[in-house]
Scaffold this active site. Structure first.
Site, PDB file in Angstrom:
ATOM      1  N   ARG A 167       1.761  -1.499  15.734  1.00  0.00           N
ATOM      2  CA  ARG A 167       1.414  -0.565  16.851  1.00  0.00           C
ATOM      3  C   ARG A 167       1.325  -1.539  17.967  1.00  0.00           C
ATOM      4  O   ARG A 167       0.441  -1.323  18.659  1.00  0.00           O
ATOM      5  CB  ARG A 167       0.001   0.124  16.446  1.00  0.00           C
ATOM      6  CG  ARG A 167       0.022   0.913  15.061  1.00  0.00           C
ATOM      7  CD  ARG A 167       1.046   1.960  15.210  1.00  0.00           C
ATOM      8  NE  ARG A 167       1.154   2.721  13.877  1.00  0.00           N
ATOM      9  CZ  ARG A 167       1.951   2.678  12.990  1.00  0.00           C
ATOM     10  NH1 ARG A 167       3.105   1.555  13.182  1.00  0.00           N
ATOM     11  NH2 ARG A 167       2.207   3.080  11.856  1.00  0.00           N
ATOM     12  N   TYR A 198       5.085   5.279  -0.569  1.00  0.00           N
ATOM     13  CA  TYR A 198       3.913   5.746  -0.035  1.00  0.00           C
ATOM     14  C   TYR A 198       3.584   7.174  -0.679  1.00  0.00           C
ATOM     15  O   TYR A 198       4.630   8.041  -0.680  1.00  0.00           O
ATOM     16  CB  TYR A 198       3.607   5.654   1.348  1.00  0.00           C
ATOM     17  CG  TYR A 198       3.654   4.568   1.759  1.00  0.00           C
ATOM     18  CD1 TYR A 198       2.388   3.559   2.298  1.00  0.00           C
ATOM     19  CD2 TYR A 198       4.647   3.313   2.094  1.00  0.00           C
ATOM     20  CE1 TYR A 198       2.200   2.558   2.880  1.00  0.00           C
ATOM     21  CE2 TYR A 198       4.936   2.372   2.436  1.00  0.00           C
ATOM     22  CZ  TYR A 198       3.544   1.734   2.909  1.00  0.00           C
ATOM     23  OH  TYR A 198       3.445   0.457   3.428  1.00  0.00           O
ATOM     24  N   SER A 237      -4.053   9.228  13.817  1.00  0.00           N
ATOM     25  CA  SER A 237      -4.844   8.023  13.365  1.00  0.00           C
ATOM     26  C   SER A 237      -5.659   7.154  14.705  1.00  0.00           C
ATOM     27  O   SER A 237      -4.916   6.799  15.559  1.00  0.00           O
ATOM     28  CB  SER A 237      -3.766   6.941  12.355  1.00  0.00           C
ATOM     29  OG  SER A 237      -3.344   7.465  11.707  1.00  0.00           O
ATOM     30  N   GLU A 333      -6.019   2.558  17.725  1.00  0.00           N
ATOM     31  CA  GLU A 333      -4.759   2.755  17.796  1.00  0.00           C
ATOM     32  C   GLU A 333      -4.578   3.401  19.190  1.00  0.00           C
ATOM     33  O   GLU A 333      -3.467   3.231  19.880  1.00  0.00           O
ATOM     34  CB  GLU A 333      -4.191   3.297  16.580  1.00  0.00           C
ATOM     35  CG  GLU A 333      -2.449   3.457  16.755  1.00  0.00           C
ATOM     36  CD  GLU A 333      -1.976   4.320  15.594  1.00  0.00           C
ATOM     37  OE1 GLU A 333      -1.191   5.169  15.475  1.00  0.00           O
ATOM     38  OE2 GLU A 333      -2.358   3.745  14.531  1.00  0.00           O
TER      39      GLU A 333
END
Length: 350
Positions: A167, A198, A237, A333
């Site tokens: 990020r 995932y 997020s 983030e």
């Protein structure tokens, strides 16, 4: 089309940020080409006013009214050059990211399906080095075209020059403050291999799975766990998944053997911020008009005309709870925007 609205501090930004935070700017300018982008920036500089360039407004938190110009990057266009080994895409910064993912799949081009439904525009993707479900932009980025808003010079940065990290990228550093991303080059190999490490993707058969099936599963997972910003304001997020050393990870796993973790190429360990927040029993916790999402603790939401300061206070509480419980200190983030521009998010919630 070059248009603006310029009644002093009267242009609402609520529809221009996915958090749905009510804040105003002095003016909002839509730029469809590089000349308009640079002209809008220089006009603000001449007036000694701050300016900020936004795409989809999907990864920002507005802390207050903005005392200058908000410039919306709407440079569009997609071209594809095919070679023996890959498809090479040149994509305008103003293109919608999820729209690009669908566009490539409809063309029979695979490689972006794991990053379906990530909100925002293509030009924002390199800044955050966006990623999901085992794939990051750096895995497919070939170059990023930049415009120096002061000199007008155009420069192409290779993927290596972008200094991609988790990020993170060179575009977050101060030396790029006068630079706008105008296009992104993406290379998608014809030797496609599915990434199924995932969530529900693990249930798919690597031998028979198609890119479209991965796309559908990713969209289902995101829609089932993450709130739709058109209905409930959010920026996806909110915190980064913390990356810790082996010793820290072992200490956590001794006490919490069920904690999810992901070994990184450099030997460090990535932990799940959502799991840490959930273990602090913070799902549903509310401050003012902001709350921790009940299904995915990594997401902070606007549940009732939240202000930027409501979200900051909530994020500070979450960070403190996780830090005091696990000695792991989360970092946002989401990018924080104050009256004069971007500010340090970690310092803001410390």
């Amino acid at each position: 089309m070059f248009s603006k609205q310029d009644d002093t501090m009267s242009v609402s930004l609520k529809s221009l940020n996915t958090f749905g935070i009510q804040a105003n700017a002095e003016q909002v300018i839509y730029a469809d080409n590089e000349h308009q982008l640079r002209t809008a920036w220089q006009d603000a500089v001449q007036k000694k006013k701050p300016a900020i360039i936004l795409g989809g407004g999907s990864n920002i938190l507005l802390l207050s009214d903005f005392s200058g110009s908000v410039i919306l990057n709407r440079l569009c266009g997609i071209t594809i050059h095919e070679t023996e080994d890959a498809w090479h895409l040149h994509v305008g910064a103003g293109e919608n990211w999820h729209g690009l993912v669908k566009y490539t799949l409809n063309k029979g081009i695979a490689g972006l399906e794991n990053m379906a439904l990530i909100p925002g525009c293509v030009g924002s993707a390199p800044i955050q080095n966006i990623g999901a479900y085992g794939c990051e932009l750096q895995n497919v980025c070939e170059y990023v075209d930049c415009l120096n808003l002061v000199s007008g010079a155009r420069k192409r940065l290779s993927a290596q020059e972008c200094q991609f990290g988790y990020r993170d990228s060179v575009f977050k550093h101060s030396e790029m403050a006068d630079t706008a991303i105008v296009a992104v080059g993406i290379s998608l190999s014809k030797d496609w291999r599915p990434i199924l490490n995932y969530g529900d993707l693990k249930q798919l058969d690597a031998e028979t799975v198609t890119p479209r099936q991965i796309f559908d599963v990713v969209c289902h997972m995101r829609r089932s766990k993450l709130p739709d910003p058109d209905i409930t304001g959010n920026a996806g997020s909110f915190f980064k998944n913390p990356v810790v050393n082996e010793q820290q990870a072992k200490l956590l796993l001794q006490h919490h053997p069920d904690a999810p973790y992901y070994l990184q190429p450099d030997g460090s360990i990535k932990l799940a911020a959502g799991w840490l927040i959930d273990r602090c029993e913070l799902k549903g916790y509310r401050y003012g008009g902001a709350a921790v999402h009940r299904k995915q603790a990594l997401v902070l939401i606007n549940v009732g005309d939240a202000t930027g300061q409501d979200v900051v206070a909530l994020a500070r509480h979450v960070r403190r709870c996780v830090g005091e419980t696990f000695n792991i200190w989360l970092e946002p983030e989401v990018r924080f925007i104050g009256s004069q521009g971007e500010i340090n998010s970690v310092e803001t919630i410390a």
